[in-house]
Design a protein around this motif. Structure first.
Motif, PDB file in Angstrom:
ATOM      1  N   GLY A  40       0.726  -1.182  -0.029  1.00 26.63           N
ATOM      2  CA  GLY A  40      -0.139   0.038   0.106  1.00 26.63           C
ATOM      3  C   GLY A  40       0.928   1.450  -0.020  1.00 26.63           C
ATOM      4  O   GLY A  40       0.288   2.351  -0.175  1.00 26.63           O
ATOM      5  N   LYS A  41       2.249   1.199   0.263  1.00 25.10           N
ATOM      6  CA  LYS A  41       3.060   2.175   0.369  1.00 25.10           C
ATOM      7  C   LYS A  41       3.967   2.297  -0.987  1.00 25.10           C
ATOM      8  O   LYS A  41       3.996   1.241  -1.669  1.00 25.10           O
ATOM      9  CB  LYS A  41       3.944   2.307   1.439  1.00 25.10           C
ATOM     10  CG  LYS A  41       3.390   2.781   2.806  1.00 25.10           C
ATOM     11  CD  LYS A  41       4.456   3.198   3.704  1.00 25.10           C
ATOM     12  CE  LYS A  41       3.593   3.770   4.889  1.00 25.10           C
ATOM     13  NZ  LYS A  41       4.596   4.270   5.873  1.00 25.10           N
ATOM     14  N   SER A  42       4.375   3.460  -1.469  1.00 23.00           N
ATOM     15  CA  SER A  42       5.115   3.623  -2.445  1.00 23.00           C
ATOM     16  C   SER A  42       6.316   2.532  -2.225  1.00 23.00           C
ATOM     17  O   SER A  42       7.016   2.687  -1.072  1.00 23.00           O
ATOM     18  CB  SER A  42       5.567   4.830  -2.991  1.00 23.00           C
ATOM     19  OG  SER A  42       6.411   5.374  -1.989  1.00 23.00           O
ATOM     20  N   MET A  43       6.878   1.927  -3.418  1.00 21.80           N
ATOM     21  CA  MET A  43       8.165   1.024  -3.424  1.00 21.80           C
ATOM     22  C   MET A  43       7.727  -0.027  -2.262  1.00 21.80           C
ATOM     23  O   MET A  43       8.948  -0.359  -1.469  1.00 21.80           O
ATOM     24  CB  MET A  43       9.356   1.804  -3.032  1.00 21.80           C
ATOM     25  CG  MET A  43       9.691   2.927  -3.879  1.00 21.80           C
ATOM     26  SD  MET A  43      11.329   3.765  -3.477  1.00 21.80           S
ATOM     27  CE  MET A  43      10.551   5.306  -2.905  1.00 21.80           C
ATOM     28  N   ALA A  44       6.642  -0.446  -2.060  1.00 21.56           N
ATOM     29  CA  ALA A  44       6.322  -1.696  -1.273  1.00 21.56           C
ATOM     30  C   ALA A  44       7.130  -2.846  -1.477  1.00 21.56           C
ATOM     31  O   ALA A  44       7.468  -3.108  -2.777  1.00 21.56           O
ATOM     32  CB  ALA A  44       4.867  -1.974  -1.306  1.00 21.56           C
ATOM     33  N   GLY A  45       7.572  -3.661  -0.417  1.00 18.22           N
ATOM     34  CA  GLY A  45       8.423  -4.699  -0.477  1.00 18.22           C
ATOM     35  C   GLY A  45      10.001  -4.397  -0.490  1.00 18.22           C
ATOM     36  O   GLY A  45      10.777  -5.530  -0.297  1.00 18.22           O
ATOM     37  N   MET A  46      10.234  -3.125  -0.708  1.00 15.31           N
ATOM     38  CA  MET A  46      11.637  -2.813  -0.709  1.00 15.31           C
ATOM     39  C   MET A  46      12.174  -2.673   0.856  1.00 15.31           C
ATOM     40  O   MET A  46      11.255  -2.246   1.528  1.00 15.31           O
ATOM     41  CB  MET A  46      12.104  -1.592  -1.475  1.00 15.31           C
ATOM     42  CG  MET A  46      11.797  -1.491  -2.964  1.00 15.31           C
ATOM     43  SD  MET A  46      12.518  -0.224  -3.507  1.00 15.31           S
ATOM     44  CE  MET A  46      12.352  -0.641  -5.263  1.00 15.31           C
ATOM     45  N   TRP A  47      13.481  -2.751   1.061  1.00 13.10           N
ATOM     46  CA  TRP A  47      14.043  -2.777   2.497  1.00 13.10           C
ATOM     47  C   TRP A  47      14.606  -1.358   2.713  1.00 13.10           C
ATOM     48  O   TRP A  47      15.257  -0.724   1.549  1.00 13.10           O
ATOM     49  CB  TRP A  47      14.842  -3.856   2.836  1.00 13.10           C
ATOM     50  CG  TRP A  47      14.221  -5.127   3.008  1.00 13.10           C
ATOM     51  CD1 TRP A  47      14.104  -6.055   1.647  1.00 13.10           C
ATOM     52  CD2 TRP A  47      13.761  -5.781   3.931  1.00 13.10           C
ATOM     53  NE1 TRP A  47      13.176  -7.046   2.119  1.00 13.10           N
ATOM     54  CE2 TRP A  47      13.130  -7.003   3.518  1.00 13.10           C
ATOM     55  CE3 TRP A  47      13.692  -5.411   5.285  1.00 13.10           C
ATOM     56  CZ2 TRP A  47      12.470  -7.971   4.442  1.00 13.10           C
ATOM     57  CZ3 TRP A  47      13.106  -6.333   6.229  1.00 13.10           C
ATOM     58  CH2 TRP A  47      12.453  -7.639   5.666  1.00 13.10           C
ATOM     59  N   GLU A  48      14.483  -0.782   3.694  1.00 17.15           N
ATOM     60  CA  GLU A  48      14.817   0.638   3.957  1.00 17.15           C
ATOM     61  C   GLU A  48      15.548   0.722   5.422  1.00 17.15           C
ATOM     62  O   GLU A  48      15.150   0.006   6.322  1.00 17.15           O
ATOM     63  CB  GLU A  48      13.886   1.613   3.386  1.00 17.15           C
ATOM     64  CG  GLU A  48      12.601   1.447   4.671  1.00 17.15           C
ATOM     65  CD  GLU A  48      11.635   2.417   4.439  1.00 17.15           C
ATOM     66  OE1 GLU A  48      11.832   3.308   3.479  1.00 17.15           O
ATOM     67  OE2 GLU A  48      10.506   2.434   5.041  1.00 17.15           O
ATOM     68  N   PHE A  49      16.117   2.041   5.600  1.00 17.48           N
ATOM     69  CA  PHE A  49      16.337   2.296   7.055  1.00 17.48           C
ATOM     70  C   PHE A  49      15.069   3.059   7.654  1.00 17.48           C
ATOM     71  O   PHE A  49      14.589   3.745   6.984  1.00 17.48           O
ATOM     72  CB  PHE A  49      17.673   3.315   7.098  1.00 17.48           C
ATOM     73  CG  PHE A  49      18.690   2.679   6.538  1.00 17.48           C
ATOM     74  CD1 PHE A  49      19.630   1.702   7.153  1.00 17.48           C
ATOM     75  CD2 PHE A  49      19.195   3.188   5.097  1.00 17.48           C
ATOM     76  CE1 PHE A  49      20.835   1.269   6.451  1.00 17.48           C
ATOM     77  CE2 PHE A  49      20.551   2.787   4.542  1.00 17.48           C
ATOM     78  CZ  PHE A  49      21.156   1.892   5.188  1.00 17.48           C
ATOM     79  N   PRO A  50      14.886   2.387   8.809  1.00 14.91           N
ATOM     80  CA  PRO A  50      13.539   3.128   9.598  1.00 14.91           C
ATOM     81  C   PRO A  50      13.845   4.594   9.628  1.00 14.91           C
ATOM     82  O   PRO A  50      14.773   5.106   9.691  1.00 14.91           O
ATOM     83  CB  PRO A  50      13.750   2.311  10.969  1.00 14.91           C
ATOM     84  CG  PRO A  50      14.404   1.069  10.670  1.00 14.91           C
ATOM     85  CD  PRO A  50      15.401   1.533   9.650  1.00 14.91           C
ATOM     86  N   GLY A  51      12.684   5.305   9.827  1.00  7.22           N
ATOM     87  CA  GLY A  51      12.432   6.586   9.932  1.00  7.22           C
ATOM     88  C   GLY A  51      11.458   7.230   9.370  1.00  7.22           C
ATOM     89  O   GLY A  51      10.316   6.528   9.154  1.00  7.22           O
ATOM     90  N   GLY A  52      11.360   8.375   9.204  1.00  6.77           N
ATOM     91  CA  GLY A  52      10.020   9.291   8.614  1.00  6.77           C
ATOM     92  C   GLY A  52      10.228  10.390   8.382  1.00  6.77           C
ATOM     93  O   GLY A  52      11.116  11.150   8.540  1.00  6.77           O
TER      94      GLY A  52
END
Length: 146
Positions: A40-52
């Protein structure tokens, strides 16, 4: 200057700038935490560093303290956040400016409170995970530094 890679920045475009703070939580075994972007978010399934996103009137450190509590269920303090690097990346509709902070000390156990999967990964293995384009240069910097 011919040996410099072409950055992904659009200097000729008037894109809104979005400020997002990210954190590289590094555990006692030298692993870093990554989180999977949920469906439901853009680039769903990709891994990232947490944050916002950094909210209006908020500084990046405060955003990370808030986001770590909301998303991961952990408490961090500004004193334990070390500015490390930043990404500057043009996406189609906005320009992302993302400072990355390193943190080695927090209170609580990491858990994905918003349904996201999390993984502790050896820094040298970060490149094997599909990540958003803005995160990729940060992976190389972490690998070279740690």
């Amino acid at each position: 200057m011919d040996d410099c890679p072409e950055p992904n920045v659009r200097v000729d475009a008037a894109l809104p700038t979005v400020l997002v703070a990210a954190i590289a939580l590094i555990d006692i075994d030298g692993r870093v935490l990554i989180a999977e972007r949920p469906e439901g978010k853009s680039m769903a399934g990709m891994w990232e560093f947490p944050g916002g996103k950094v909210e209006a009137g908020e500084i990046p450190e405060a955003a990370l303290i808030r986001e770590c509590k909301e998303e991961l269920g952990i408490d961090i303090t500004a004193a334990c956040l070390a500015p490390f690097a930043f990404a500057s990346h043009s996406y189609e509709k906005f320009h992302l400016l993302m400072p990355l902070f390193v943190c080695r000390k927090w209170q609580g156990l990491v858990q994905g409170l918003e349904g996201q999967r999390t993984k502790w990964v050896k820094i040298r293995d970060l490149g094997t995970y599909e990540m958003p384009p803005a995160d990729i240069p940060l992976v190389a910097m972490l690998r070279d530094f740690f």
